[in-house]
Design a protein around this motif. Structure first.
Motif, PDB file in Angstrom:
ATOM      1  N   ALA A 181       0.865  -1.185   0.000  1.00 24.20           N
ATOM      2  CA  ALA A 181       0.000   0.000   0.000  1.00 24.20           C
ATOM      3  C   ALA A 181       0.896   1.227   0.000  1.00 24.20           C
ATOM      4  CB  ALA A 181      -0.886  -0.002   1.244  1.00 24.20           C
ATOM      5  N   HIS A 182       0.633   2.141  -0.939  1.00 24.90           N
ATOM      6  CA  HIS A 182       1.386   3.396  -1.034  1.00 24.90           C
ATOM      7  C   HIS A 182       0.485   4.548  -0.609  1.00 24.90           C
ATOM      8  CE1 HIS A 182       4.916   1.861  -3.278  1.00 24.90           C
ATOM      9  NE2 HIS A 182       4.062   0.989  -3.776  1.00 24.90           N
ATOM     10  N   CYS A 183       1.051   5.473   0.165  1.00 29.43           N
ATOM     11  CA  CYS A 183       0.256   6.583   0.697  1.00 29.43           C
ATOM     12  C   CYS A 183       0.957   7.906   0.469  1.00 29.43           C
ATOM     13  CB  CYS A 183       0.062   6.419   2.203  1.00 29.43           C
ATOM     14  SG  CYS A 183      -0.680   4.861   2.626  1.00 29.43           S
ATOM     15  N   ALA A 184       0.196   8.977   0.682  1.00 32.07           N
ATOM     16  CA  ALA A 184       0.750  10.325   0.650  1.00 32.07           C
ATOM     17  C   ALA A 184       2.000  10.389   1.537  1.00 32.07           C
ATOM     18  CB  ALA A 184      -0.296  11.310   1.158  1.00 32.07           C
ATOM     19  N   TYR A 185       2.957  11.176   1.144  1.00 31.30           N
ATOM     20  CA  TYR A 185       4.215  11.404   1.884  1.00 31.30           C
ATOM     21  C   TYR A 185       5.062  10.142   2.043  1.00 31.30           C
ATOM     22  CZ  TYR A 185       1.989  15.830   3.157  1.00 31.30           C
ATOM     23  OH  TYR A 185       1.351  17.039   3.124  1.00 31.30           O
TER      24      TYR A 185
ATOM     25  N   LEU B  73     -11.063  -3.751   2.496  1.00 35.31           N
ATOM     26  CA  LEU B  73     -11.632  -2.762   1.571  1.00 35.31           C
ATOM     27  C   LEU B  73     -10.815  -1.477   1.572  1.00 35.31           C
ATOM     28  CD1 LEU B  73     -14.840  -1.019   2.997  1.00 35.31           C
ATOM     29  CD2 LEU B  73     -13.250  -2.257   4.456  1.00 35.31           C
ATOM     30  N   VAL B  74     -11.055  -0.653   0.551  1.00 35.57           N
ATOM     31  CA  VAL B  74     -10.577   0.728   0.578  1.00 35.57           C
ATOM     32  C   VAL B  74     -11.801   1.561   0.940  1.00 35.57           C
ATOM     33  CG1 VAL B  74      -8.670   0.339  -1.012  1.00 35.57           C
ATOM     34  CG2 VAL B  74     -10.864   1.076  -1.936  1.00 35.57           C
ATOM     35  N   ALA B  75     -11.686   2.381   1.994  1.00 38.52           N
ATOM     36  CA  ALA B  75     -12.875   2.974   2.615  1.00 38.52           C
ATOM     37  C   ALA B  75     -12.811   4.491   2.630  1.00 38.52           C
ATOM     38  CB  ALA B  75     -13.017   2.454   4.051  1.00 38.52           C
ATOM     39  N   TRP B  76     -14.014   5.114   2.570  1.00 37.32           N
ATOM     40  CA  TRP B  76     -14.101   6.568   2.725  1.00 37.32           C
ATOM     41  C   TRP B  76     -15.113   6.965   3.790  1.00 37.32           C
ATOM     42  CZ3 TRP B  76     -15.080   4.196  -2.067  1.00 37.32           C
ATOM     43  CH2 TRP B  76     -16.431   3.960  -2.336  1.00 37.32           C
TER      44      TRP B  76
ATOM     45  N   PRO C 197      -9.001  11.167   1.585  1.00 33.42           N
ATOM     46  CA  PRO C 197     -10.233  10.667   0.998  1.00 33.42           C
ATOM     47  C   PRO C 197     -10.344   9.147   0.926  1.00 33.42           C
ATOM     48  CG  PRO C 197      -8.724  11.175  -0.768  1.00 33.42           C
ATOM     49  CD  PRO C 197      -8.018  11.535   0.516  1.00 33.42           C
ATOM     50  N   LEU C 198      -9.272   8.427   1.276  1.00 32.36           N
ATOM     51  CA  LEU C 198      -9.339   6.980   1.111  1.00 32.36           C
ATOM     52  C   LEU C 198      -8.299   6.312   1.988  1.00 32.36           C
ATOM     53  CD1 LEU C 198     -10.860   4.892  -0.731  1.00 32.36           C
ATOM     54  CD2 LEU C 198      -8.766   4.785  -2.083  1.00 32.36           C
ATOM     55  N   ARG C 199      -8.738   5.265   2.678  1.00 33.08           N
ATOM     56  CA  ARG C 199      -7.771   4.472   3.438  1.00 33.08           C
ATOM     57  C   ARG C 199      -8.014   3.002   3.163  1.00 33.08           C
ATOM     58  NH1 ARG C 199      -8.374   5.157   9.626  1.00 33.08           N
ATOM     59  NH2 ARG C 199      -6.614   3.719   9.600  1.00 33.08           N
ATOM     60  N   LEU C 200      -6.981   2.238   3.381  1.00 32.44           N
ATOM     61  CA  LEU C 200      -7.108   0.797   3.349  1.00 32.44           C
ATOM     62  C   LEU C 200      -7.623   0.362   4.719  1.00 32.44           C
ATOM     63  CD1 LEU C 200      -6.465  -1.813   1.752  1.00 32.44           C
ATOM     64  CD2 LEU C 200      -4.157  -1.702   2.717  1.00 32.44           C
ATOM     65  N   VAL C 201      -8.437  -0.698   4.750  1.00 26.23           N
ATOM     66  CA  VAL C 201      -8.875  -1.280   6.021  1.00 26.23           C
ATOM     67  C   VAL C 201      -8.671  -2.785   5.938  1.00 26.23           C
ATOM     68  CG1 VAL C 201     -10.799  -1.617   7.628  1.00 26.23           C
ATOM     69  CG2 VAL C 201     -10.587   0.548   6.373  1.00 26.23           C
ATOM     70  N   VAL C 202      -7.814  -3.299   6.826  1.00 33.59           N
ATOM     71  CA  VAL C 202      -7.521  -4.734   6.891  1.00 33.59           C
ATOM     72  C   VAL C 202      -7.813  -5.165   8.330  1.00 33.59           C
ATOM     73  CG1 VAL C 202      -5.825  -6.548   6.382  1.00 33.59           C
ATOM     74  CG2 VAL C 202      -5.646  -4.336   5.216  1.00 33.59           C
TER      75      VAL C 202
ATOM     76  N   ALA D  30      -3.659   1.494   5.926  1.00 36.37           N
ATOM     77  CA  ALA D  30      -2.947   2.693   5.512  1.00 36.37           C
ATOM     78  C   ALA D  30      -3.886   3.837   5.137  1.00 36.37           C
ATOM     79  CB  ALA D  30      -2.038   2.351   4.338  1.00 36.37           C
ATOM     80  N   LYS D  31      -3.664   5.004   5.750  1.00 32.64           N
ATOM     81  CA  LYS D  31      -4.486   6.191   5.482  1.00 32.64           C
ATOM     82  C   LYS D  31      -3.925   6.956   4.273  1.00 32.64           C
ATOM     83  CE  LYS D  31      -4.104   7.689   9.935  1.00 32.64           C
ATOM     84  NZ  LYS D  31      -4.494   8.352  11.224  1.00 32.64           N
ATOM     85  N   TRP D  32      -4.790   7.759   3.648  1.00 33.39           N
ATOM     86  CA  TRP D  32      -4.407   8.605   2.492  1.00 33.39           C
ATOM     87  C   TRP D  32      -3.781   7.745   1.393  1.00 33.39           C
ATOM     88  CZ3 TRP D  32      -1.867  10.087   7.321  1.00 33.39           C
ATOM     89  CH2 TRP D  32      -2.744  10.795   8.140  1.00 33.39           C
ATOM     90  N   LEU D  33      -4.501   6.669   1.095  1.00 34.78           N
ATOM     91  CA  LEU D  33      -4.025   5.665   0.146  1.00 34.78           C
ATOM     92  C   LEU D  33      -3.997   6.220  -1.277  1.00 34.78           C
ATOM     93  CD1 LEU D  33      -3.364   2.552   0.038  1.00 34.78           C
ATOM     94  CD2 LEU D  33      -5.731   2.267  -0.696  1.00 34.78           C
ATOM     95  N   THR D  34      -2.890   5.985  -1.976  1.00 37.75           N
ATOM     96  CA  THR D  34      -2.776   6.428  -3.372  1.00 37.75           C
ATOM     97  C   THR D  34      -2.458   5.265  -4.316  1.00 37.75           C
ATOM     98  OG1 THR D  34      -0.443   6.956  -3.075  1.00 37.75           O
ATOM     99  CG2 THR D  34      -2.010   8.760  -2.768  1.00 37.75           C
TER     100      THR D  34
END
Ligand SMILES: Nc1nc2c(c(=O)[nH]1)N[C@H]1C(S)=C(S)[C@@H](COP(=O)(O)O)O[C@H]1N2
Ligand SMILES: [Mo]
Length: 207
Positions: free
Chosen positions: A109-113, A130-133, A147-152, A161-165
């Protein structure tokens, strides 16, 4: 404030992994600053060992079929929250469109910063990933990953991971931000897999 696990009613205690305590409010935990969301430029990439790499604009992502997942959350620092209702797109829905190549065994998972985290593809293919908002009927606050995070749900929360890109499929175990800093790659709370030194080979990941 948490209570001691032995004081919880049995049905609640069964949901609190070893070494964890319940909290009623939702803590905010991350490394670094909170990114600003720009809907014009934000996108989600599904890349690496896939037949059809995806680049989804925010609009395209939100047009995909959605799911609701009811799950608990466990941070390796010790807190657990029960009964989160997440809303977003199931990871299998993304996989179905990107088509993993046979050699794909891991997901980064890749995220902001530059924050990253990784898991086996087998762990990610669980039907509660899921990827959740949204959480509990409200859009995620910026500090919780908008706007989007991973949820495991079945792994310690640094994997969520938050701020998922991006989600990158790989054929090898490439450790993420906390995984290179001594934390466990599989990270199952009920097995108390906190640290890398506890890692054991997993049969399904042997070559
Ligand atoms: N991008 C990013 N995602 C992250 C983190 C982070 O530092 N950066 N921290 C993780 C950790 S350690 C936890 S416990 C959860 C916390 O999520 P919350 O702040 O919404 O409770 O986010 C995870 N996701
Ligand atoms: Mo955490």
């Amino acid at each position: 404030m948490g209570l001691f696990t032995k004081d919880y009613p049995a049905e609640i205690a069964a949901r609190v992994p070893p070494g964890q305590h319940l909290v009623k409010t939702w803590p905010v935990l991350h490394y670094g600053p909170i990114p600003r969301f720009d809907g014009q430029t934000w996108d989600l990439e599904v890349s690496g060992a896939v037949e059809r790499p995806l680049v989804l604009s925010y609009e395209e992502l939100r047009a995909l079929p959605t799911v609701k997942v009811h799950a608990d959350m466990h941070c390796v620092t010790g807190w657990t929250t029960l009964d989160n209702d997440w809303e977003g797109v199931a990871f299998p829905t993304l996989l179905e469109r990107a088509l993993p190549k046979p050699e794909a065994k891991w997901v980064i998972a890749h995220c902001a910063y530059g924050y990253t985290s990784n898991l086996s593809l087998a762990a990610m293919e669980d039907d509660d990933v899921l990827v959740a908002w949204r959480n509990n009927g409200e859009d995620l606050a910026p500090e919780h990953g908008w706007p989007l995070r991973l949820v495991v749900p079945k792994r310690y929360a640094w994997k969520s991971a938050k701020w998922l890109t991006g989600l990158e499929l790989t054929d090898h175990n490439e450790r993420g931000f906390w995984e290179v800093r001594g934390y466990h790659v599989h990270a199952e709370p009920f097995a108390e897999e906190r640290y890398g030194y506890q890692e054991r080979p997993r049969a399904e990941l042997e070559p």
